[in-house]
Design an enzyme around this catalytic site. Sequence first.
Site, PDB file in Angstrom:
ATOM      1  N   TYR A   1       1.296  -1.412   0.346  1.00  0.00           N
ATOM      2  CA  TYR A   1       0.247   0.158   0.442  1.00  0.00           C
ATOM      3  C   TYR A   1       1.203   1.300   0.039  1.00  0.00           C
ATOM      4  O   TYR A   1       0.626   1.990   0.041  1.00  0.00           O
ATOM      5  CB  TYR A   1      -1.054   0.831   0.611  1.00  0.00           C
ATOM      6  CG  TYR A   1      -1.896  -1.183   1.382  1.00  0.00           C
ATOM      7  CD1 TYR A   1      -2.256  -1.821   0.487  1.00  0.00           C
ATOM      8  CD2 TYR A   1      -2.766  -1.517   1.783  1.00  0.00           C
ATOM      9  CE1 TYR A   1      -3.053  -2.888   0.115  1.00  0.00           C
ATOM     10  CE2 TYR A   1      -4.023  -2.561   2.094  1.00  0.00           C
ATOM     11  CZ  TYR A   1      -3.849  -3.068   0.700  1.00  0.00           C
ATOM     12  OH  TYR A   1      -4.774  -4.068   1.305  1.00  0.00           O
TER      13      TYR A   1
ATOM     14  N   LYS B   1       5.422 -13.983   4.006  1.00  0.00           N
ATOM     15  CA  LYS B   1       5.968 -14.402   2.625  1.00  0.00           C
ATOM     16  C   LYS B   1       7.196 -14.883   1.607  1.00  0.00           C
ATOM     17  O   LYS B   1       7.566 -14.455   0.905  1.00  0.00           O
ATOM     18  CB  LYS B   1       4.677 -14.332   1.459  1.00  0.00           C
ATOM     19  CG  LYS B   1       4.929 -14.995   0.085  1.00  0.00           C
ATOM     20  CD  LYS B   1       3.938 -16.798   0.544  1.00  0.00           C
ATOM     21  CE  LYS B   1       3.768 -16.653  -0.627  1.00  0.00           C
ATOM     22  NZ  LYS B   1       3.642 -18.668  -0.315  1.00  0.00           N
TER      23      LYS B   1
ATOM     24  N   ASP C   1     -10.529  -9.164   7.196  1.00  0.00           N
ATOM     25  CA  ASP C   1     -11.344  -9.487   6.882  1.00  0.00           C
ATOM     26  C   ASP C   1     -11.581 -11.746   6.937  1.00  0.00           C
ATOM     27  O   ASP C   1     -13.312 -11.295   7.419  1.00  0.00           O
ATOM     28  CB  ASP C   1     -11.882  -9.600   5.241  1.00  0.00           C
ATOM     29  CG  ASP C   1     -12.095  -7.859   4.699  1.00  0.00           C
ATOM     30  OD1 ASP C   1     -11.721  -7.040   5.575  1.00  0.00           O
ATOM     31  OD2 ASP C   1     -12.816  -7.710   4.178  1.00  0.00           O
TER      32      ASP C   1
ATOM     33  N   ASP D   1       0.197 -18.608   3.551  1.00  0.00           N
ATOM     34  CA  ASP D   1      -1.230 -18.720   3.041  1.00  0.00           C
ATOM     35  C   ASP D   1      -1.259 -19.493   3.659  1.00  0.00           C
ATOM     36  O   ASP D   1      -2.537 -20.044   4.530  1.00  0.00           O
ATOM     37  CB  ASP D   1      -0.873 -19.265   1.833  1.00  0.00           C
ATOM     38  CG  ASP D   1       0.968 -19.847   1.184  1.00  0.00           C
ATOM     39  OD1 ASP D   1       1.683 -19.807   2.362  1.00  0.00           O
ATOM     40  OD2 ASP D   1       1.312 -20.181   0.505  1.00  0.00           O
TER      41      ASP D   1
ATOM     42  N   ASP E   1      -4.359  -6.541   5.768  1.00  0.00           N
ATOM     43  CA  ASP E   1      -6.042  -6.729   5.460  1.00  0.00           C
ATOM     44  C   ASP E   1      -7.012  -7.863   4.743  1.00  0.00           C
ATOM     45  O   ASP E   1      -7.761  -7.828   5.617  1.00  0.00           O
ATOM     46  CB  ASP E   1      -5.178  -5.295   4.401  1.00  0.00           C
ATOM     47  CG  ASP E   1      -6.745  -4.500   3.802  1.00  0.00           C
ATOM     48  OD1 ASP E   1      -7.915  -4.881   4.454  1.00  0.00           O
ATOM     49  OD2 ASP E   1      -7.262  -4.570   3.253  1.00  0.00           O
TER      50      ASP E   1
HETATM   51 MG    MG Z   1     -10.212  -4.153   4.287  1.00  0.00          MG
END
Ligand code: MG
Length: 330
Positions: free
Chosen positions: A124, A169, A228, A200, A224
Amino acid sequence: MKLAVIEGDGIGREVIPAAVKVLDAFGLEFEKVPLELGYARWERTGTAMSSGDLETLKECNAVLFGAITTVPDPNYKSVLLTIRKELDLYANIRPVKPLPGITGITGKSDFDFIIVRENTEGLYSGIEEIGSDLSWTKRVITRKGSERIAEYACKLAKKRKNKLTIVHKSNVLKSDKLFLDVCRQTAADNRIEYEDMLVDSMAYSLMMYPERYDVVVTTNLFGDILSDMCAALVGSLGLVPSANIGDKYAFFEPVHGSAPDIAGKDIANPLAAILCVKMLLEWMGEPRSQIIDEAIANVLQKKIITPDLGGKASTMEVGNAVAEYVVKNL
Ligand code: MG
Ligand code: NAI
């Protein structure tokens, strides 16, 4: 204490008024500064946030934020990412804890962990180029950025079970080697018991064995996505709050977005936003913040719940019920 209140778009305009109701129930001295940012503002004025808004935010101590709809303009610079960077809100804290009587897809309720997501760099970074044949985004990992998020996670781990899981990762993304090395070193320096997991297999493990984890530290995009996903463990995206913390400012927002599919129907679950109020009060050092947990337990027991949890209550009915409990039991 100056608190900026940004409802934003979609269900942000429904869940934040319900959360403010709960905040008001504490009767604390707040100067509330309402700010309109986001998609609706962009449609009306051509800008989702101005530099003047940023200055206003910097004059506040904290922010309570709903959600904003992403503006469909290729040149749009994310308001949220801009605020996180400008206020240097480097730690994104996302607690994943079941509420009494509510279980998610796994049916488990014996877990309680916190995702600590690096919030200013990684994928980001905003350093990208979009072309018709080639597009790229630079994934930035710095020693300083990794050190401060690792320190934050270790501080949290010390207050809890002294246990840290570092998620990365680095087998494929070589930039993650720096993140991993810094996190390991910081954990060792702080005498925190640590392990590391590839993102993963961590996704699988969080769904299968959420009870194994306590403090989980990771980079921006992984945090992020995992947070979720973990909303499915607690039963609804409408139940997961988050705090973006920096050295000077703090910004509280539900994990969910503006949910255009249910916006305007008064059925959005306000509990994530209400739990953001609890995190805000904790950040302020308000000892009575725990009463919000009690109030939510009471409201859930009475089945005053929104349709995502199988109930019929409206957003404000839930907000009012939580606020009433707080007023009566403070
Ligand atoms: Mg989000
Ligand atoms: P979303 O989180 O808004 O919705 C995903 C699903 O969860 C939808 O079916 C929605 O109805 C449900 N849901 C979300 N919150 C809920 C609540 N409180 N109660 C009941 N159900 C709830 O994610 P989506 O649809 O991918 O994004 C919608 C818009 O929001 C997009 O423009 C996206 O860019 C933006 N967004 C903004 C965020 C923010 O401002 N922090 C975060 C995530 C997305």
